[in-house]
Enzyme design. Structure first.
Site, PDB file in Angstrom:
ATOM      1  CG  ASP A 283     -50.367   1.379  12.836  1.00  0.00           C
ATOM      2  OD1 ASP A 283     -51.429   1.410  13.494  1.00  0.00           O
ATOM      3  OD2 ASP A 283     -49.884   2.377  12.302  1.00  0.00           O
TER       4      ASP A 283
ATOM      5  CB  CYS B  13     -51.249  -0.023 -16.201  1.00  0.00           C
ATOM      6  SG  CYS B  13     -52.113  -0.198 -14.627  1.00  0.00           S
TER       7      CYS B  13
ATOM      8  CB  CYS C 149     -55.309  -0.454 -13.050  1.00  0.00           C
ATOM      9  SG  CYS C 149     -55.367   1.231 -13.675  1.00  0.00           S
TER      10      CYS C 149
ATOM     11  CB  CYS D 165     -54.558   1.799 -17.445  1.00  0.00           C
ATOM     12  SG  CYS D 165     -53.445   2.883 -16.537  1.00  0.00           S
TER      13      CYS D 165
HETATM   14 ZN   LIG Z   1     -53.303   1.731 -14.489  1.00  0.00          ZN
END
Ligand SMILES: [Zn+2]
Length: 407
Positions: A86, A339, A341, A344
C-alpha cells in the site's frame, strides 16, 4: 477477463513478473513483510496467491533501501509469488485517529457527526491526531519512537519502488465519513493532483530502475459517501495520463459504511476502465466480499483474519466463534468439519482451546492458518461460481449459513 456475471461481477487474471493472480482473489496482509506467526511456505500451501505489505511500516523498519538491497520484498521474506504494497497513506493518516475501514453507521455518525473540537479533523475520542496534511504531503510522528517524518507522493513512490512489490498504490489523502462535504472536495482535488505526481515519479523511477521487474502502479479512488465525488474521482484517475503513463489498476479507498459498500463500489466500477483490475482495500467479512465482487471489485486485502486469530476468534461455515469458550474444552473435532486447512485436518478445537488457555504461541499459528484459508478459499469459491454461473446460489447459501437465515 475469464468470466462475467450480472452487470458488474467478473473473473480474470492479473499478470505480474512474479506470477499470475486469478481474480477475484483475497490477498492476505503481511504488514511488516511477514504474516504474523505463519511461514510464507504455509501461506502458499493454504492458497494465498499474493501477499500485501505496508510501505509505512517497512519504511520505518528496516527501511526500503535495505529491502531493495535484499532483492526486493519477495526475496527478502522468501515469498516467490506476487506482492502488493500500500502507499503508506492509510497508516500515516489513520494511526492515532482510531480509524476503522468499514464502519457501522452508528460509529460513522452519518452526515451530522462532527468532532468534539469542532474542527474538520476526525479523530476518535481519547486519540491524538498524529498526522497533518497539507497540499504537498503529510507530516506525521513515527509510532515507534515519535520522530517526525514526512510523506509526499514522490516519497511514497520512492519507498514503494525500493520495496519492489509487483503492485503499488498511489499516495492519496484518507478522509473519514466525519469530514464535511467541503473538506471532502478539497481532499479529493488534492488526491487528484497527488495522483499526477505519483505517475510522474513512477515514470522517472521505472526508467531509472529499468533493470528491475516492472512494478504496476494503481490509482486510489476516494470520495467518501458522495456519488458525484466517487464518480468524478473514478473518471479523473481512469483517464489520467502523465507523459503517456497511466494507472495499471485502481484501489477503492476511504471509509465505507457497510450498508453502502455495494452502492459505492458500483459507482466507482461503472466509471473505471473495464479492462483494468480494481482492489478494495481492507475488507474480509463474508457478506462484504460477496457484495464487493457483485459490484465489480477484483482483489481484496485485510489484516482481520490474522488479527482476530491471535485473539482466539475463528471463522466457521456457520459464523465466527471464540475458541476460549468452555464449549470447546472437549470438542475433539476440528474447528470446522468442512474446512480443508492444515489446522483442521491435523488438530482438534479442544487442543487449540488448551493452547489459548495456556497462552502458547502455537495457538496463533494454528488459528491464523485456519482463518486465512477460510477467506482465501471463500473467494476462490466465489471465483469458481462466477465461471460456473452460480454466484447467486453460492452467495445465498454461504451468507445464510454464516449469519443465520435471518439477514
Ligand atoms: Zn481450518
Amino acid at each position: 477477463m475469464t468470466a462475467r456475471h450480472g452487470e458488474k461481477a467478473r473473473a480474470g487474471v492479473i499478470t505480474t513478473p512474479h506470477g499470475e493472480i486469478a481474480t477475484p482473489a483475497f490477498i492476505p496482509v503481511g504488514t511488516k513483510a511477514t504474516v504474523k506467526a505463519v511461514l510464507p511456505e504455509t501461506m502458499a500451501d493454504l492458497g494465498a496467491q499474493a501477499l500485501l505489505a505496508n510501505a509505512y511500516h517497512l519504511y520505518l523498519q528496516p527501511g526500503h533501501d535495505l529491502v531493495d538491497e535484499a532483492g526486493g520484498l519477495g526475496a527478502f521474506m522468501n515469498w516467490p509469488g506476487p506482492t502488493y504494497t500500500d502507499s503508506g497513506g492509510f497508516q500515516v493518516m489513520s494511526l492515532g485517529a482510531g480509524f476503522k475501514k468499514v464502519l457501522s453507521s452508528e460509529f460513522a455518525g452519518g452526515a451530522t457527526a462532527r468532532t468534539s473540537t469542532g474542527e474538520d479533523d476526525a479523530v476518535a475520542d481519547g486519540k491524538e491526531r498524529l498526522a497533518h496534511v497539507d497540499d504537498d504531503g503529510v507530516t506525521f510522528r513515527s509510532f515507534i519512537n515519535g520522530d517526525i517524518h514526512r510523506f509526499t507522493p514522490e516519497v511514497s513512490l520512492q519507498i514503494q519502488h525500493g520495496l519492489g512489490a509487483d503492485i503499488m498504490f498511489a499516495f492519496d489523502e484518507l478522509t473519514t465519513l466525519m469530514n464535511s462535504r467541503p473538506y471532502q472536495e478539497r481532499a479529493l482535488e488534492r488526491t487528484r493532483l497527488w495522483a499526477e505526481r505519483c505517475l510522474a515519479e513512477h515514470a522517472r523511477l521505472t526508467a531509472e530502475r529499468s533493470a528491475k521487474p516492472y512494478q504496476q502502479l494503481w490509482g486510489v479512488i476516494q470520495g467518501a459517501q458522495y456519488e458525484d465525488l466517487r464518480r468524478k474521482a473514478s473518471r479523473d484517475l481512469g483517464a489520467m495520463s502523465v507523459e503517456g503513463w497511466e494507472f495499471d489498476g485502481f484501489g477503492i479507498g476511504g471509509a465505507l459504511e457497510k450498508e453502502n459498500l455495494g452502492t459505492i463500489v458500483g459507482w466507482v466500477t461503472e466509471e473505471l476502465p473495464d479492462q483494468k483490475p480494481r482492489h478494495l482495500l481492507g475488507i474480509s467479512e463474508v457478506d462484504d466480499l460477496f457484495t464487493a465482487v457483485a459490484a465489480g471489485a477484483d482483489t481484496f486485502d485485510c489484516v482481520s483474519p490474522s488479527r482476530v486469530a491471535r485473539n482466539s476468534a475463528v471463522y466457521t461455515r456457520s459464523g465466527r466463534v471464540n475458541l476460549t469458550g468452555s464449549r470447546y474444552k472437549r470438542q475433539f473435532a476440528p474447528i470446522d468439519e468442512t474446512c480443508d486447512c492444515y489446522t483442521c485436518t491435523h488438530y482438534t478445537a479442544a487442543y487449540i482451546h488448551h493452547l489459548f488457555r495456556a497462552k502458547e504461541m502455537l495457538s496463533a499459528t494454528l488459528c491464523t492458518i485456519h482463518n486465512e484459508r477460510f477467506v482465501v478459499r471463500l473467494v476462490d469459491e466465489i471465483r469458481a461460481s462466477l465461471i460456473a454461473g452460480d454466484f447467486d446460489a453460492l452467495r445465498e447459501e454461504r451468507t445464510g449459513a454464516y449469519y443465520g437465515e435471518v439477514r
